[in-house]
Motif scaffolding. Structure first.
Motif, PDB file in Angstrom:
ATOM      1  N   VAL A  20       0.846  -1.200   0.000  1.00  0.00           N
ATOM      2  CA  VAL A  20       0.000   0.000   0.000  1.00  0.00           C
ATOM      3  C   VAL A  20       0.879   1.248   0.000  1.00  0.00           C
ATOM      4  O   VAL A  20       0.612   2.212  -0.742  1.00  0.00           O
ATOM      5  N   LYS A  21       1.923   1.236   0.792  1.00  0.00           N
ATOM      6  CA  LYS A  21       2.833   2.385   0.856  1.00  0.00           C
ATOM      7  C   LYS A  21       3.488   2.625  -0.504  1.00  0.00           C
ATOM      8  O   LYS A  21       3.579   3.767  -0.965  1.00  0.00           O
ATOM      9  N   ALA A  22       3.930   1.549  -1.162  1.00  0.00           N
ATOM     10  CA  ALA A  22       4.556   1.681  -2.484  1.00  0.00           C
ATOM     11  C   ALA A  22       3.549   2.215  -3.505  1.00  0.00           C
ATOM     12  O   ALA A  22       3.891   3.063  -4.343  1.00  0.00           O
ATOM     13  N   ALA A  23       2.310   1.746  -3.444  1.00  0.00           N
ATOM     14  CA  ALA A  23       1.275   2.218  -4.366  1.00  0.00           C
ATOM     15  C   ALA A  23       0.973   3.697  -4.127  1.00  0.00           C
ATOM     16  O   ALA A  23       0.781   4.464  -5.082  1.00  0.00           O
ATOM     17  N   GLN A  24       0.932   4.102  -2.860  1.00  0.00           N
ATOM     18  CA  GLN A  24       0.693   5.506  -2.545  1.00  0.00           C
ATOM     19  C   GLN A  24       1.843   6.374  -3.046  1.00  0.00           C
ATOM     20  O   GLN A  24       1.624   7.473  -3.571  1.00  0.00           O
ATOM     21  N   GLN A  25       3.075   5.879  -2.915  1.00  0.00           N
ATOM     22  CA  GLN A  25       4.232   6.625  -3.401  1.00  0.00           C
ATOM     23  C   GLN A  25       4.165   6.783  -4.920  1.00  0.00           C
ATOM     24  O   GLN A  25       4.436   7.856  -5.454  1.00  0.00           O
ATOM     25  N   LEU A  26       3.801   5.719  -5.606  1.00  0.00           N
ATOM     26  CA  LEU A  26       3.649   5.780  -7.064  1.00  0.00           C
ATOM     27  C   LEU A  26       2.582   6.803  -7.434  1.00  0.00           C
ATOM     28  O   LEU A  26       2.784   7.634  -8.322  1.00  0.00           O
ATOM     29  N   GLN A  27       1.469   6.772  -6.756  1.00  0.00           N
ATOM     30  CA  GLN A  27       0.391   7.719  -7.029  1.00  0.00           C
ATOM     31  C   GLN A  27       0.858   9.154  -6.771  1.00  0.00           C
ATOM     32  O   GLN A  27       0.598  10.052  -7.571  1.00  0.00           O
ATOM     33  N   ASP A  28       1.571   9.368  -5.674  1.00  0.00           N
ATOM     34  CA  ASP A  28       2.088  10.709  -5.367  1.00  0.00           C
ATOM     35  C   ASP A  28       3.066  11.172  -6.449  1.00  0.00           C
ATOM     36  O   ASP A  28       3.030  12.334  -6.867  1.00  0.00           O
TER      37      ASP A  28
END
Length: 155
Positions: A20-28
């Motif tokens: 989830v953290k990696a996906a949020q970073q990608l989205q950011d």
């Protein structure tokens, strides 16, 4: 045993949270950099990787192998072409891909038989004729032979 299960669930939770953290970073990064975010995640974005996709393996691909088989003088291929003469190569390949996608060998064979039958036998008068059981047996044998040939070719 309870501690072991707890540890396993904690590990799965930790793994999930990392994802989830990696996906949020990608989205950011996408929001911040737009399409240029691809440079942060992919090497050689501007290269010719799309044009040269598959060039490194010199073996023909899945579709090419099936096409070569269908165009060959193999006895099974000739019977399949004769049986499906009203269908294009693309339709035949699509049907064979569907048959091969079935989970069990039995399902693949019956899917191939159904594909070989098409609408001709199902809605035609041949099902009602005296030779329908012979046709069914011949079609099942052809379907088995076809699936075996494709398994050999694609292995």
């Amino acid at each position: 045993m309870v501690a072991e299960k707890l540890s396993d669930s904690q590990q799965r939770l930790a793994s999930f949270l990392e994802s989830v953290k990696a996906a949020q970073q990608l989205q950011d990064d996408i929001m911040k950099y737009g399409l240029d975010a691809a440079y942060l995640y992919c090497d050689d974005v501007d290269g010719d990787w799309l044009e040269t996709w598959g060039d490194d393996d010199h073996e023909p691909g899945y579709i090419e192998k099936i096409t070569t088989f269908l165009e060959s003088d193999d006895v099974v291929a000739v019977k399949v072409r004769k049986r499906l003469q009203d269908k294009s190569h693309d339709e035949i390949i699509g049907g064979l891909e569907y048959c091969l996608s079935q989970l069990t060998e039995k399902d693949r064979i019956f899917a191939a038989k159904d594909f070989l039958v098409g609408d001709v036998v199902v809605s035609g008068s041949s099902r009602a004729s005296g030779n329908s059981s012979i046709d069914e047996v011949e079609l099942l044998e052809l379907a088995e032979d076809l699936m075996e040939k494709l398994r050999e070719i694609l292995a």
